[in-house]
Design a protein around this motif. Structure first.
Motif, PDB file in Angstrom:
ATOM      1  N   ASP A 298       1.033  -0.803   0.041  1.00 58.83           N
ATOM      2  CA  ASP A 298      -0.289  -0.109  -0.041  1.00 58.83           C
ATOM      3  C   ASP A 298       1.233   1.015  -0.080  1.00 58.83           C
ATOM      4  OD1 ASP A 298      -2.581  -1.119   0.234  1.00 58.83           O
ATOM      5  OD2 ASP A 298      -2.042  -1.338   2.792  1.00 58.83           O
ATOM      6  N   GLY A 299       2.277   1.270  -0.516  1.00 62.20           N
ATOM      7  CA  GLY A 299       3.106   1.969  -0.716  1.00 62.20           C
ATOM      8  C   GLY A 299       3.847   2.632   0.771  1.00 62.20           C
ATOM      9  N   GLY A 300       3.673   1.118   1.708  1.00 66.66           N
ATOM     10  CA  GLY A 300       4.396   1.791   3.333  1.00 66.66           C
ATOM     11  C   GLY A 300       5.657   1.325   3.340  1.00 66.66           C
TER      12      GLY A 300
ATOM     13  N   PRO B 240      -0.632  10.419   5.808  1.00 64.69           N
ATOM     14  CA  PRO B 240      -1.687  10.796   5.201  1.00 64.69           C
ATOM     15  C   PRO B 240      -2.289  11.010   3.356  1.00 64.69           C
ATOM     16  CG  PRO B 240      -2.022  11.402   6.912  1.00 64.69           C
ATOM     17  CD  PRO B 240      -0.228  11.109   7.588  1.00 64.69           C
ATOM     18  N   HIS B 241      -2.947  10.532   2.520  1.00 66.37           N
ATOM     19  CA  HIS B 241      -2.532  10.779   1.614  1.00 66.37           C
ATOM     20  C   HIS B 241      -3.522  12.361   1.755  1.00 66.37           C
ATOM     21  CE1 HIS B 241      -3.560  10.907  -2.903  1.00 66.37           C
ATOM     22  NE2 HIS B 241      -2.657  10.344  -3.355  1.00 66.37           N
TER      23      HIS B 241
ATOM     24  N   PRO C 193       8.623   6.898  -2.347  1.00 72.86           N
ATOM     25  CA  PRO C 193       8.392   5.894  -1.731  1.00 72.86           C
ATOM     26  C   PRO C 193       8.669   5.291  -0.320  1.00 72.86           C
ATOM     27  CG  PRO C 193       7.174   5.994  -4.097  1.00 72.86           C
ATOM     28  CD  PRO C 193       8.469   7.010  -4.124  1.00 72.86           C
ATOM     29  N   ARG C 194       9.916   5.129  -1.132  1.00 72.06           N
ATOM     30  CA  ARG C 194      10.461   3.915  -0.462  1.00 72.06           C
ATOM     31  C   ARG C 194      11.474   4.583   1.107  1.00 72.06           C
ATOM     32  NH1 ARG C 194      12.778   1.458  -5.167  1.00 72.06           N
ATOM     33  NH2 ARG C 194      14.814   2.432  -5.148  1.00 72.06           N
TER      34      ARG C 194
ATOM     35  N   ARG D 113       0.516   7.474  -3.455  1.00 73.37           N
ATOM     36  CA  ARG D 113      -0.254   5.765  -3.672  1.00 73.37           C
ATOM     37  C   ARG D 113       0.915   4.974  -4.494  1.00 73.37           C
ATOM     38  NH1 ARG D 113      -5.732   8.387  -3.817  1.00 73.37           N
ATOM     39  NH2 ARG D 113      -6.526   8.275  -1.281  1.00 73.37           N
ATOM     40  N   PRO D 114       0.931   3.367  -3.931  1.00 73.60           N
ATOM     41  CA  PRO D 114       1.330   2.676  -5.156  1.00 73.60           C
ATOM     42  C   PRO D 114       0.813   3.165  -6.792  1.00 73.60           C
ATOM     43  CG  PRO D 114       0.902   1.819  -3.443  1.00 73.60           C
ATOM     44  CD  PRO D 114       0.244   2.765  -3.562  1.00 73.60           C
ATOM     45  N   GLY D 115       1.915   3.515  -7.908  1.00 72.29           N
ATOM     46  CA  GLY D 115       1.373   4.074  -9.197  1.00 72.29           C
ATOM     47  C   GLY D 115       0.656   5.269  -9.185  1.00 72.29           C
TER      48      GLY D 115
END
Length: 568
Positions: free
Chosen positions: A75-77, A91-92, A239-240, A272-274
């Motif tokens: 989930d993007g963690g 939060p997004h 994201p990483r 978010r992923p992608g």
């Protein structure tokens, strides 16, 4: 206002010293590298603070929240290169809501003036410095730094980069007088007088697109250059590696609130992923400045598409070293081995191509053939990395599966003859960490395929010992690689004044910083803040320079007003 005056008084001497140092380029830093300076309990407190974030939502109180990113990697963690998931959710936010809030925060920040903005920025940096152990731990477990590098590049040296940008911002914003009377003698003996004022205006919202390798060291220059010149800053972390910049943004928002400014001057935008959020934000009409450090491909995309913004990029680099001769062969090998091992070659200044005359080199131990030099380098690496605990303290961990894939490809022989084979190292404290020693591949510049291999960037512990016809041929290849593919650093070992002079000329033309005959505890990978310029803007590796006048001056403009004054 009283707090702003207090901060200006508290940080004024530091800012003055920073401005002075930018002129002299001497060694100085207000942020100690000694981890013990921060107290006997600082490291333990940092571990406790990071542990407390696990399973939590890192909520900064920003507007437009519409979901979560993470905590699971799917989930993007974030997952530490040393093994465990960080288990932090962020939060997004709806980007349009964030940008609207940032626009509304700008006027009061703009009107605060140069001195107040610089004082607030200096206070943010001072608080970040007090939290250096926490920032270092965040860097270690997002970027895979070894502990020393995490404390330096992830904390104190990044803070130096930020202060450097603030000092340069003050310097550039105070070059023009706020107001003055312009007087021109007239033929009749009178004076024509115009009362003139200059008003500074920031460009607008600044977008920082951060990388995963050095999110703070590469991110703080643009963040603080923009903020100090009056621009709100939207931080889009990789994201990483969200946590180091989430901690940074939290501190900035706290200081801004305490000093009476809108905290939405600095916001965080995890994705978010992608989602491709960086592309969406970069072309938004409200974004007027973009700072980016990362791949050449995305840097090129930004320059083509973010036409409404002033874009500053630092992208891929193919760095070269020439080994021509030395009067300290063992010292050269030791210095080179450490430079190759440091952070597993994942630095933007790491040397990749070792250019060695095919007939060998002259040393204080006599003539050494190409094969002997490469074999002795392998021996120096083996000695340096023999003990696993000592090895991981230098190597750190591989930051991503893509880096591991490059090492595996090199080890397979697909790139060329394996002169020094990589090997896995088991981390004594983190058995799930992926750690590899350097691979050295022997290539020949006379073979087009080998030349193509060496001309591409191979981020990670993959190095090429390239046989060249002569020192002159090596210098020509070093310069051509910099011009065509981009370089941030170049180096050489030579006892020849003629070779040294040729290298200086070639590197000046190619726009790459040159390090000569380094020994002991200073390495080609290192950059001294306030003294060295990181990048030159003269080759494809970077059109941004940390930190020169152009890096700051393009973030604001001056508008003049002329009024007819009394004539004499």
């Amino acid at each position: 206002m009283a707090l702003l005056r207090t901060l200006a008084h508290r940080h004024g001497p530091t800012l003055d010293r920073a401005r002075q140092t930018l002129r002299t380029r001497a060694h100085w830093s207000p942020y100690p590298e000694d981890t013990g300076h921060y107290g006997p309990d600082a490291a333990a407190a940092a571990r406790t603070a990071l542990a407390a974030l696990r399973g939590q939502v890192f909520d900064l109180g920003q507007p437009g929240r519409d979901g979560l990113v993470g905590p699971a990697p799917a989930d993007g963690g974030e997952r530490s290169p040393y093994g465990p998931e960080l288990a932090i959710a962020y939060p997004h936010h709806d980007p349009d809501v964030l940008l609207d809030a940032m626009r509304r925060a700008l006027p009061r920040w703009r009107e605060a003036g140069v001195t107040a903005r610089a004082a607030v920025c200096a206070e943010i940096l001072a608080r970040l410095n007090a939290a250096s152990h926490e920032l270092a731990l965040a860097a270690e477990h997002t970027s895979g730094h070894n502990p020393v590098m995490a404390f330096h590049a992830g904390a104190v040296h990044a803070q130096d980069r930020g202060l450097e940008a603030v000092a340069e911002a003050v310097e550039q914003q105070t070059r023009l007088p706020g107001s003055f009377a312009w007087r021109k003698p007239m033929p009749d003996g009178t004076e024509f007088v115009l009362d003139k004022t200059f008003t500074l205006r920031p460009r607008g919202v600044s977008l920082l697109i951060a990388n995963s390798v050095f999110p703070a060291w590469n991110g703080y220059p643009g963040l603080f250059a923009s903020l100090a010149t009056g621009n709100p800053v939207l931080v889009k972390p990789h994201p990483r590696a969200v946590l180091p910049l989430a901690l940074t943004v939290r501190t900035a928002r706290e200081v801004l609130s305490e000093t009476g400014f809108d905290p939405n001057l600095v916001c965080l935008a995890p994705e978010r992923p992608g989602e491709g959020l960086a592309r969406r934000l970069a072309v938004h009409p409200d974004v007027r400045i973009v700072d980016y450090a990362g791949s050449t491909g995305f840097g090129d995309w930004l320059r083509r598409n973010a036409t409404q913004a002033r874009v500053f990029t630092s992208t891929s680099a193919v760095n070269s070293l020439l080994l021509e001769s030395t009067d300290d062969y063992r010292g050269m090998l030791a210095n080179l081995a450490f430079g190759l091992a440091l952070y597993s070659g994942q630095l933007c200044t790491s040397p990749q191509n070792l250019l060695i005359p095919r007939e060998g080199i002259t040393t204080d131990e006599g003539h050494k053939s190409f094969d002997r030099v490469v074999a002795d380098l392998g021996g120096a690496l083996a000695d340096l990395l023999a003990d696993p605990a000592a090895a991981v303290s230098v190597l750190g961990a591989l930051i991503s599966p893509e880096v591991l894939a490059r090492v595996d490809k090199a080890a397979s022989g697909a790139l060329g003859a394996v002169a020094v084979a990589p090997r896995p190292v088991v981390h004594p404290d983190h058995p799930d960490a992926v750690v590899r020693t350097p691979a050295v591949i022997a290539l020949d510049a006379a073979r087009p395929g080998d030349l193509a291999t060496a001309s591409a960037e191979w981020l990670g512990p993959v190095y090429f010992a390239v046989a060249v016809d002569s020192a002159a041929a090596g210098i020509a290849l070093l310069a051509r690689t910099a011009r065509e593919h981009g370089s941030l650093s170049a180096g050489a070992w030579t006892v020849s004044p003629e070779v040294e002079a040729a290298l200086e000329d070639a590197c000046a033309e190619a726009g790459v910083m040159l390090s000569l005959n380094l020994k002991g505890n200073w390495y080609i990978t290192q950059s001294a803040v306030y003294s060295d310029l990181h990048g030159t803007g003269l080759n494809p590796a970077a059109d941004a320079v940390y930190c020169d006048a152009a890096f700051v001056a393009g973030r604001f403009h001056a508008v003049g007003v002329r009024r007819h004054g009394p004539t004499g």
